[in-house]
Write an enzyme that holds these catalytic residues in place. Structure first.
Site, PDB file in Angstrom:
ATOM      1  CD  GLN A 115      64.160 155.683  51.782  1.00 47.05           C
ATOM      2  OE1 GLN A 115      63.871 155.225  50.675  1.00 47.05           O
ATOM      3  NE2 GLN A 115      64.295 156.985  51.988  1.00 47.05           N
ATOM      4  CE  LYS A 133      61.349 159.611  52.988  1.00 55.97           C
ATOM      5  NZ  LYS A 133      62.415 160.380  52.344  1.00 55.97           N
ATOM      6  CG  HIS A 182      66.658 159.901  58.019  1.00 57.37           C
ATOM      7  ND1 HIS A 182      66.155 160.996  58.661  1.00 57.37           N
ATOM      8  CD2 HIS A 182      66.720 160.215  56.709  1.00 57.37           C
ATOM      9  CE1 HIS A 182      65.908 161.949  57.761  1.00 57.37           C
ATOM     10  NE2 HIS A 182      66.239 161.501  56.569  1.00 57.37           N
ATOM     11  CG  ASP A 225      62.580 155.180  59.645  1.00 55.41           C
ATOM     12  OD1 ASP A 225      61.718 155.219  58.750  1.00 55.41           O
ATOM     13  OD2 ASP A 225      63.536 155.986  59.709  1.00 55.41           O
ATOM     14  CB  CYS A 267      69.098 163.014  56.638  1.00 50.50           C
ATOM     15  SG  CYS A 267      68.580 164.570  55.961  1.00 50.50           S
TER      16      CYS A 267
END
Ligand code: PMP
Length: 408
Positions: free
Chosen positions: A205, A228, A125, A202, A366
């Protein structure tokens, strides 16, 4: 009950699911961008302002102490949820983006020099690219990018070859927000550690969808966004191993992060406050803890199994559509499906689906370098959350079939 999930009960807990969009029931498949909020989280925000609102940490009065206690308990909830060894290793940030910027800046200041290298992957991202690019510009360093194979899985041989004596940090997404690929981050961390290179993961997600244990992964830094995972916007988390958080300088200066201030010299507060300059979002932190408790009550393993079944079902049904191209066919995937149909522009598909009450995302998500590397104009992305159902997938597929006829 489906796969230990009481879906009717869950759906009844999200007020927004009762909204009509253009007089049609909302089908919300944009969970990769942000999730909806359950009533308990909305209530926790109000409760905070109605009963527990006072600035935290320095106050001697009752409300300040209660608000401080709630904020620090929230930190403990997050530490336990991520399997962190200590609550001091949890820093509240505005989200994933701020957490990565913090590490790129502070780690970069302490450990990076001209000629050094940072390893990312092609599927990052923008928020896991640009902060490192800024560091590279500042320090005259080089970005190295792990490529992927045709199944959208990272090329591990290429990764091994990229690791070298100049590599100062590796920063990789746990789950791709475009392709759904779940990366072998534990193995990647272990390969980097063999060369004493720290790794940031990261988890934006990943954390809402699969079980994460930072100690099991042996991640040096792990970041995610509250919004999220059914929590409000504006709150997120940086997990960092204590040894790293102690070794890197503060990111921002101000109140809270100091021990002593004089015009000659300032000394910094202990962890984690050294990284939390200014009044923290203590309402957001407690609402995030509420969301995490909510997820844990359902059970992250149950959520993973339910969403996996839903994603598999949706993939199978999408493939009924002629000229369907699923972008991202990794063996191990999260609750994200990107696709294209023939030469129809993703934006047109998204626009018409919207008119039928279906929220999907279109574009580069993104992750422009990834989309460019695939030579695509963008994709349509359906991304699922805990309240989505097979019945909604059926509505989506019927709508898509209608839309394709209109656009062909
Ligand atoms: N990384 C990934 C993999 C993401 O999906 C996102 C959000 N789409 C981000 C980082 C950025 O998250 P935020 O905007 O909440 O900081």
């Amino acid at each position: 009950m489906i796969d230990n999930i009481d879906i009717d009960k869950i759906r009844s807990e999200f007020p927004i699911l009762k909204e009509l969009i253009y007089k049609k029931p909302l089908v919300y498949f944009d969970n990769g961008a942000t999730t909806q909020k359950p009533q308990c989280v909305l209530d926790r925000i109000n409760y905070g302002y109605e009963h527990l609102n006072a600035n935290i940490h320095r106050g001697v009065h009752y409300l300040s102490q209660k608000a401080t206690e709630a904020h620090e308990n929230a930190r403990k909830t997050i530490a336990d949820f991520l399997g962190a060894e200590k609550r001091e290793e949890i820093v509240f940030t505005r989200g994933t983006t701020e957490a990565i910027n913090l590490v790129a800046f502070s780690y970069g200041e302490a450990f990076c020099h001209e000629g050094d290298e940072v390893i990312l992957s092609v599927m990052e991202h923008h928020s896991n690219i640009v902060p490192w690019q800024m560091l590279c510009e500042r320090k005259k360093m080089t970005l190295r990018v792990v490529p992927m194979n045709e199944n959208a899985e990272l090329d591990m041989d290429a990764y091994k070859n990229l690791l070298n004596d100049k590599t100062k940090i590796v920063s990789i997404t746990h789950v791709s927000n475009v392709l759904g690929t779940v990366n072998p981050v534990k193995e990647m961390i272990s390969l980097a550690h063999a060369r004493h290179i720290p790794v940031l993961i990261d988890g934006a997600q990943a954390v809402p969808h699969i079980a994460v244990n930072v100690q099991d992964l042996d991640a040096d830094f792990y970041v995610f966004s509250g919004h999220k995972i059914y929590a409000p916007t504006g709150i997120g988390v940086l997990y960092g191993k204590e040894k790293w958080l102690n070794a890197i300088p503060p990111y921002q200066g101000g109140g809270e992060m100091i021990a002593q201030v004089s015009f000659e010299k300032t000394t910094y507060n202990e962890l984690p406050y050294k990284f939390e300059a200014g009044t923290p979002d203590y309402i957001g932190s407690t609402a995030l803890a509420e969301a995490v408790n909510y997820v844990q009550q359902i059970g992250i393993e149950n959520i993973a199994a339910y969403e996996h079944a839903l994603t598999t079902y949706a993939t199978k049904r999408l493939l009924e559509i002629e000229q369907m191209r699923i972008v991202g066919t990794a063996a191990y995937k999260g609750a994200v499906i990107s696709f294209l149909i023939g030469s129809i522009h993703p934006y047109d598909l998204g626009m018409l689906l919207d008119k039928l009450g279906i929220a999907v995302r279109t574009g580069h998500h993104c992750a422009q370098p990834l989309i460019d590397s695939l030579g695509l104009p963008g994709t349509v992305r359906a991304s699922f959350g805990i309240y989505n159902t097979k019945a909604e997938v059926d509505i989506f597929i019927d709508a898509l079939k209608r839309v394709v006829i209109m656009l062909s």
